[in-house]
Design a protein around this motif. Sequence first.
Motif, PDB file in Angstrom:
ATOM      1  N   GLU A 100       0.686  -2.102  -8.345  1.00 28.38           N
ATOM      2  CA  GLU A 100      -0.776  -2.036  -8.328  1.00 28.38           C
ATOM      3  C   GLU A 100      -1.442  -3.374  -8.066  1.00 28.38           C
ATOM      4  N   GLU A 101      -0.690  -4.480  -8.106  1.00 33.84           N
ATOM      5  CA  GLU A 101      -1.278  -5.800  -7.890  1.00 33.84           C
ATOM      6  C   GLU A 101      -0.839  -6.432  -6.564  1.00 33.84           C
ATOM      7  N   THR A 102      -0.283  -5.655  -5.667  1.00 34.87           N
ATOM      8  CA  THR A 102       0.229  -6.085  -4.353  1.00 34.87           C
ATOM      9  C   THR A 102       1.559  -6.827  -4.443  1.00 34.87           C
ATOM     10  N   ASN A 103       2.195  -6.853  -5.621  1.00 36.74           N
ATOM     11  CA  ASN A 103       3.538  -7.415  -5.701  1.00 36.74           C
ATOM     12  C   ASN A 103       4.509  -6.494  -4.964  1.00 36.74           C
ATOM     13  N   VAL A 104       5.505  -7.080  -4.310  1.00 38.39           N
ATOM     14  CA  VAL A 104       6.503  -6.277  -3.596  1.00 38.39           C
ATOM     15  C   VAL A 104       7.906  -6.692  -4.018  1.00 38.39           C
ATOM     16  N   ASN A 105       8.826  -5.758  -3.906  1.00 38.19           N
ATOM     17  CA  ASN A 105      10.217  -5.992  -4.285  1.00 38.19           C
ATOM     18  C   ASN A 105      11.143  -5.655  -3.124  1.00 38.19           C
ATOM     19  N   GLY A 123       7.666 -11.118  -3.555  1.00 43.55           N
ATOM     20  CA  GLY A 123       6.502 -11.765  -2.975  1.00 43.55           C
ATOM     21  C   GLY A 123       5.244 -11.081  -3.458  1.00 43.55           C
ATOM     22  N   SER A 124       4.100 -11.736  -3.255  1.00 43.33           N
ATOM     23  CA  SER A 124       2.843 -11.169  -3.738  1.00 43.33           C
ATOM     24  C   SER A 124       1.663 -11.744  -2.964  1.00 43.33           C
ATOM     25  N   ALA A 125       0.626 -10.915  -2.809  1.00 39.80           N
ATOM     26  CA  ALA A 125      -0.645 -11.388  -2.253  1.00 39.80           C
ATOM     27  C   ALA A 125      -1.713 -11.391  -3.340  1.00 39.80           C
ATOM     28  N   ARG A 126      -1.284 -11.305  -4.591  1.00 38.60           N
ATOM     29  CA  ARG A 126      -2.213 -11.154  -5.724  1.00 38.60           C
ATOM     30  C   ARG A 126      -3.202 -12.307  -5.822  1.00 38.60           C
ATOM     31  N   ARG A 163      -9.778  -4.441  -7.677  1.00 33.36           N
ATOM     32  CA  ARG A 163      -8.349  -4.555  -8.001  1.00 33.36           C
ATOM     33  C   ARG A 163      -7.694  -3.175  -8.070  1.00 33.36           C
ATOM     34  N   ARG A 164      -7.970  -2.384  -7.057  1.00 30.19           N
ATOM     35  CA  ARG A 164      -7.412  -1.039  -6.971  1.00 30.19           C
ATOM     36  C   ARG A 164      -7.057  -0.716  -5.525  1.00 30.19           C
ATOM     37  N   TRP A 165      -6.093   0.193  -5.365  1.00 32.76           N
ATOM     38  CA  TRP A 165      -5.744   0.694  -4.049  1.00 32.76           C
ATOM     39  C   TRP A 165      -6.652   1.869  -3.698  1.00 32.76           C
ATOM     40  N   LYS A 166      -7.156   1.860  -2.469  1.00 33.84           N
ATOM     41  CA  LYS A 166      -8.031   2.920  -1.987  1.00 33.84           C
ATOM     42  C   LYS A 166      -7.333   3.669  -0.839  1.00 33.84           C
ATOM     43  N   VAL A 167      -7.338   4.984  -0.914  1.00 38.43           N
ATOM     44  CA  VAL A 167      -6.760   5.815   0.145  1.00 38.43           C
ATOM     45  C   VAL A 167      -7.780   5.940   1.268  1.00 38.43           C
ATOM     46  N   ILE A 168      -7.420   5.415   2.446  1.00 37.80           N
ATOM     47  CA  ILE A 168      -8.355   5.457   3.575  1.00 37.80           C
ATOM     48  C   ILE A 168      -7.870   6.392   4.679  1.00 37.80           C
ATOM     49  N   GLY A 169      -6.641   6.878   4.565  1.00 32.14           N
ATOM     50  CA  GLY A 169      -6.111   7.785   5.581  1.00 32.14           C
ATOM     51  C   GLY A 169      -5.096   8.746   4.999  1.00 32.14           C
ATOM     52  N   LEU A 170      -5.110   9.973   5.504  1.00 25.66           N
ATOM     53  CA  LEU A 170      -4.153  10.998   5.116  1.00 25.66           C
ATOM     54  C   LEU A 170      -3.576  11.619   6.389  1.00 25.66           C
ATOM     55  N   TYR A 171      -2.509  12.395   6.233  1.00 27.77           N
ATOM     56  CA  TYR A 171      -1.888  13.076   7.355  1.00 27.77           C
ATOM     57  C   TYR A 171      -2.155  14.577   7.264  1.00 27.77           C
ATOM     58  N   PRO A 172      -1.893  15.303   8.312  1.00 23.22           N
ATOM     59  CA  PRO A 172      -2.123  16.754   8.254  1.00 23.22           C
ATOM     60  C   PRO A 172      -1.348  17.439   7.136  1.00 23.22           C
ATOM     61  N   TRP A 173      -0.239  16.846   6.675  1.00 23.80           N
ATOM     62  CA  TRP A 173       0.593  17.468   5.647  1.00 23.80           C
ATOM     63  C   TRP A 173       0.334  16.920   4.241  1.00 23.80           C
ATOM     64  N   SER A 174      -0.557  15.946   4.079  1.00 24.64           N
ATOM     65  CA  SER A 174      -0.744  15.321   2.762  1.00 24.64           C
ATOM     66  C   SER A 174      -2.167  15.511   2.246  1.00 24.64           C
ATOM     67  N   THR A 175      -2.313  15.415   0.936  1.00 26.36           N
ATOM     68  CA  THR A 175      -3.618  15.507   0.286  1.00 26.36           C
ATOM     69  C   THR A 175      -3.768  14.355  -0.702  1.00 26.36           C
ATOM     70  N   LEU A 176      -4.999  14.090  -1.099  1.00 29.58           N
ATOM     71  CA  LEU A 176      -5.257  13.025  -2.058  1.00 29.58           C
ATOM     72  C   LEU A 176      -4.560  13.310  -3.385  1.00 29.58           C
ATOM     73  N   ASP A 177      -4.586  14.558  -3.816  1.00 34.54           N
ATOM     74  CA  ASP A 177      -3.924  14.910  -5.077  1.00 34.54           C
ATOM     75  C   ASP A 177      -2.427  14.639  -5.015  1.00 34.54           C
ATOM     76  N   GLU A 178      -1.806  14.945  -3.880  1.00 32.76           N
ATOM     77  CA  GLU A 178      -0.380  14.685  -3.729  1.00 32.76           C
ATOM     78  C   GLU A 178      -0.075  13.194  -3.765  1.00 32.76           C
ATOM     79  N   VAL A 179      -0.934  12.403  -3.137  1.00 33.84           N
ATOM     80  CA  VAL A 179      -0.753  10.954  -3.158  1.00 33.84           C
ATOM     81  C   VAL A 179      -0.836  10.441  -4.596  1.00 33.84           C
ATOM     82  N   LYS A 180      -1.799  10.925  -5.341  1.00 31.66           N
ATOM     83  CA  LYS A 180      -1.942  10.508  -6.740  1.00 31.66           C
ATOM     84  C   LYS A 180      -0.720  10.909  -7.565  1.00 31.66           C
ATOM     85  N   GLU A 181      -0.206  12.100  -7.316  1.00 32.73           N
ATOM     86  CA  GLU A 181       0.967  12.579  -8.050  1.00 32.73           C
ATOM     87  C   GLU A 181       2.207  11.744  -7.762  1.00 32.73           C
ATOM     88  N   ARG A 182       2.275  11.187  -6.565  1.00 32.23           N
ATOM     89  CA  ARG A 182       3.463  10.440  -6.156  1.00 32.23           C
ATOM     90  C   ARG A 182       3.323   8.936  -6.375  1.00 32.23           C
TER      91      ARG A 182
END
Length: 240
Positions: free
Chosen positions: A102-107, A158-161, A183-202
């Motif tokens: 959630e803070e842009t850290n990557v592994n 690495g991080s862009a925090r 300091r939050r991720w915003k969903v700006i695009g979805l695909y024909p097979w995905s929904t916002l609820d599914e993104v939140k669940e995953r």
Amino acid sequence: MRVDYVVRAIAELLNDGELVYVGLNSGPAILGAFMARDLMKKDIDIVGVAEAFNPKSITLSPSTGDPFFLEGSPVMITVDSFDLAQKGELDVMFLGPAQIDEETNVNLTAIGDYERPKVKLPGGAATAYLMPLVKKMILWNLKHSKRSFVKRVDFVTGSARLSRNSVYVVSDMAVMRYDRSERRWKVIGLYPWSTLDEVKERTEFGVEEENPRVISITEEEKRFIEKLDPYELRSALELP
């Protein structure tokens, strides 16, 4: 292929005037960069670990560091690209982390305890150095789940925090933008097979929507990708 939509989403994030760096094993990234430049006619320059400046064309191979990129192209060695990053002149870089938090850290180092990891990852190379320096960081991950999009990464490669740059994620479920003011991720695009609820669940951390649009792809764009990837190597990235 679903990965073709991911390529299209990556191409949309690139803008005129940008110098774009593509690292190792970055099939979707290199396809997206060439789609942006050669099909969408965006005025971008492409460099990367193959050490070529603006290759005329590509045929996708198992490694985006394949020296065939040099054919007919001027050489631009990696150290010069890194120097541009240090000077604030490298606009875009791609990374494909195993974990993003959630803070842009990557592994890209290890899953589990570092001393006794469950999975040893390839490593971050210059990730820690470059992430805070490039103007736009585009992370890509084709297994959008709570194992990949975690509250806190197991190891901070690495991080862009602490940077002020733009950070995006392109996954097989969504395109997200990191909002530094909230300091939050915003969903700006979805695909024909995905929904916002599914993104939140995953996603293990909280995400919000920001007028997400559905990403589409034309037959011309599909043919363009097929031409650059005649051996369909990108099919190995497809999930069941």
